[in-house]
Design a protein around this motif. Sequence first.
Motif, PDB file in Angstrom:
ATOM      1  N   UNK A  25       0.854  -1.192   0.000  1.00 61.29           N
ATOM      2  CA  UNK A  25       0.000   0.000   0.000  1.00 61.29           C
ATOM      3  C   UNK A  25       0.888   1.240   0.000  1.00 61.29           C
ATOM      4  N   UNK A  26       2.006   1.153   0.749  1.00 63.38           N
ATOM      5  CA  UNK A  26       3.060   2.165   0.711  1.00 63.38           C
ATOM      6  C   UNK A  26       4.369   1.426   0.493  1.00 63.38           C
ATOM      7  N   UNK A  27       5.467   2.144   0.518  1.00 61.01           N
ATOM      8  CA  UNK A  27       6.767   1.515   0.296  1.00 61.01           C
ATOM      9  C   UNK A  27       7.102   0.481   1.361  1.00 61.01           C
ATOM     10  N   UNK A  28       6.548   0.641   2.567  1.00 58.79           N
ATOM     11  CA  UNK A  28       6.927  -0.289   3.641  1.00 58.79           C
ATOM     12  C   UNK A  28       5.739  -0.888   4.386  1.00 58.79           C
ATOM     13  N   UNK A  29       4.535  -0.821   3.794  1.00 57.81           N
ATOM     14  CA  UNK A  29       3.368  -1.476   4.401  1.00 57.81           C
ATOM     15  C   UNK A  29       2.650  -2.308   3.351  1.00 57.81           C
ATOM     16  N   UNK A  30       2.201  -3.506   3.757  1.00 63.43           N
ATOM     17  CA  UNK A  30       1.528  -4.428   2.856  1.00 63.43           C
ATOM     18  C   UNK A  30       0.032  -4.524   3.139  1.00 63.43           C
ATOM     19  N   UNK A  31      -0.388  -4.098   4.333  1.00 66.63           N
ATOM     20  CA  UNK A  31      -1.799  -4.058   4.741  1.00 66.63           C
ATOM     21  C   UNK A  31      -2.515  -5.386   4.502  1.00 66.63           C
ATOM     22  N   UNK A  32      -2.040  -6.479   5.086  1.00 65.16           N
ATOM     23  CA  UNK A  32      -2.616  -7.795   4.787  1.00 65.16           C
ATOM     24  C   UNK A  32      -4.053  -7.976   5.264  1.00 65.16           C
TER      25      UNK A  32
END
Length: 541
Positions: A510-517
Amino acid sequence: MKPAFTKKTAQVTVLALMLSIMLPVLAFAATGFSNLTFQNNSLNATVSSTTYLDSNVGDAVYVNVYGNSGALLSVTPAVYSNTYSSSQGWSYQIPSLSVNGYEGPLTVTTTVYKAGVVDPSESATTTVSYTSNNNGGSTGGGGGGGGGGTISGATMSVPSDGSIDAYMLQNALTSNNEVVLNLSGDLALIPAKALTSFTNDTTKTLRITNSKGTYILPISVLNLSDLATALGTTVDELIIKVSISAPSADDVASITSAATALGATEIATPVDFNLVGLAPDSKTQTIDLGSNYVSRILPLTKAADSTRSTGVVFDTTTKKLSFVPSLINTADTGSTATIKRNSNSIYTAIELNKNFPDSQGHWAQGYIELLANKLVVDGVTDTTFEPERNITRAEFAALVVRSLGLEQAAGSSSFNDVASGDWFAGVVGAATKAKIIDGYEDSTFRPNQPIKREELAAMVVRALNYAGAKPTVTSERQNELLAKYTDANKIVWAQQEVATAIEAGIIDGITDNTIAPTNQATRAQSAAMLKRLLTKANFIN
């Protein structure tokens, strides 16, 4: 006198022994050629056998023509002419062999079968010069030995009744990875016994073709023993029947109506591709291809834009057209659609130009329009897509099933919250059968629950696995891929699936360092992942 008589007797004995050794050689001398001519860019040859045989070998003599690279250009049976001469032996003739447009020397070789096995002693090879501009040339004679070189292709002509000689086909497959069967009619009747030696070889392929289309059949997808058992016959008696034919007039009319209802333009003539096992008593059995996607090629009636065009399958029950994995190709020789599917039906191709005003300027606009043109995704209405709306588990399962070109599976469900009358029952059944979805511990599927991003990633990875395109991710690589995201610890159960989806380029952060599973997935995100899935599987351009 006695020593002289004994000496002469010994000489006669030696001579007799020499003759007895030589006579078999004379009796089984190598096949030769006569009246072998090339004219008007075609090989028009008459081959006469000079083999001294105790009896003729019937129709088990074949003539192969090789190019200068060793490529097999043509194979044809030699026709026994029922004539014999003491100087030449049993006489055979071959029909005109087409090698149009080939330049350079050609090697002509005979192959003789005895009791179904090639006899290398009964062969001959000769080489002739040939160019596309000459009006003739000839050669005669010919000595022992067979054709050599690495074989890269072979073509066999199949008469209108579909009959194929088993020995001829086996001979061609022995030396070639791909054998082309040019059909004069709509069908090929392939003797299974010619294929038995190659069912474990994934490089062996039959390309069956006529003016309507082409069926590319890997021999390794055929389980000949099980098929013969299902038909109550033996592999030696089993026939693999491939047909490439025109649908009925009613089906053609229904296809046109279905395309019109979609606002689409037909860009191919519909073709009915079929593949069955055939027993001597004419009983047939549909051949189960499992998860093997077999290619069929349709000629297109116009140059096509791959972003607006797709192959489609026609459902003879619902009278509707659906997406089928397909690649649109344009070349100097014309445009084609290569359709990939693990079942047989009526196929055609369409062109569509779909867009949704509410998706204009959205980051997923290109994905949405591409998949809408290919009938993979639908709008909420004819003019709206609602890209930021959440998507349910059943809705995404339906999209995955559609993307893989799977047939819906009717019948009872293994989930206690999926009834046979639910709109999603067929797609849930198909996805379950393909091992793309599973349920919860309480035997529910929760079809109307919004799907989370990790669940979406898991379904896509399983779809990749079904399509044979799933990358391998080691535990070390998994840790490396997930370490980039600070919220990777929030993945509840699908760590391996999410990492594989990242490796395949199907999911990103979702961002460069978050995947928001645990976030609920949107329709736009679903479209993006489906497009990447189809591209990774080589199911769309």
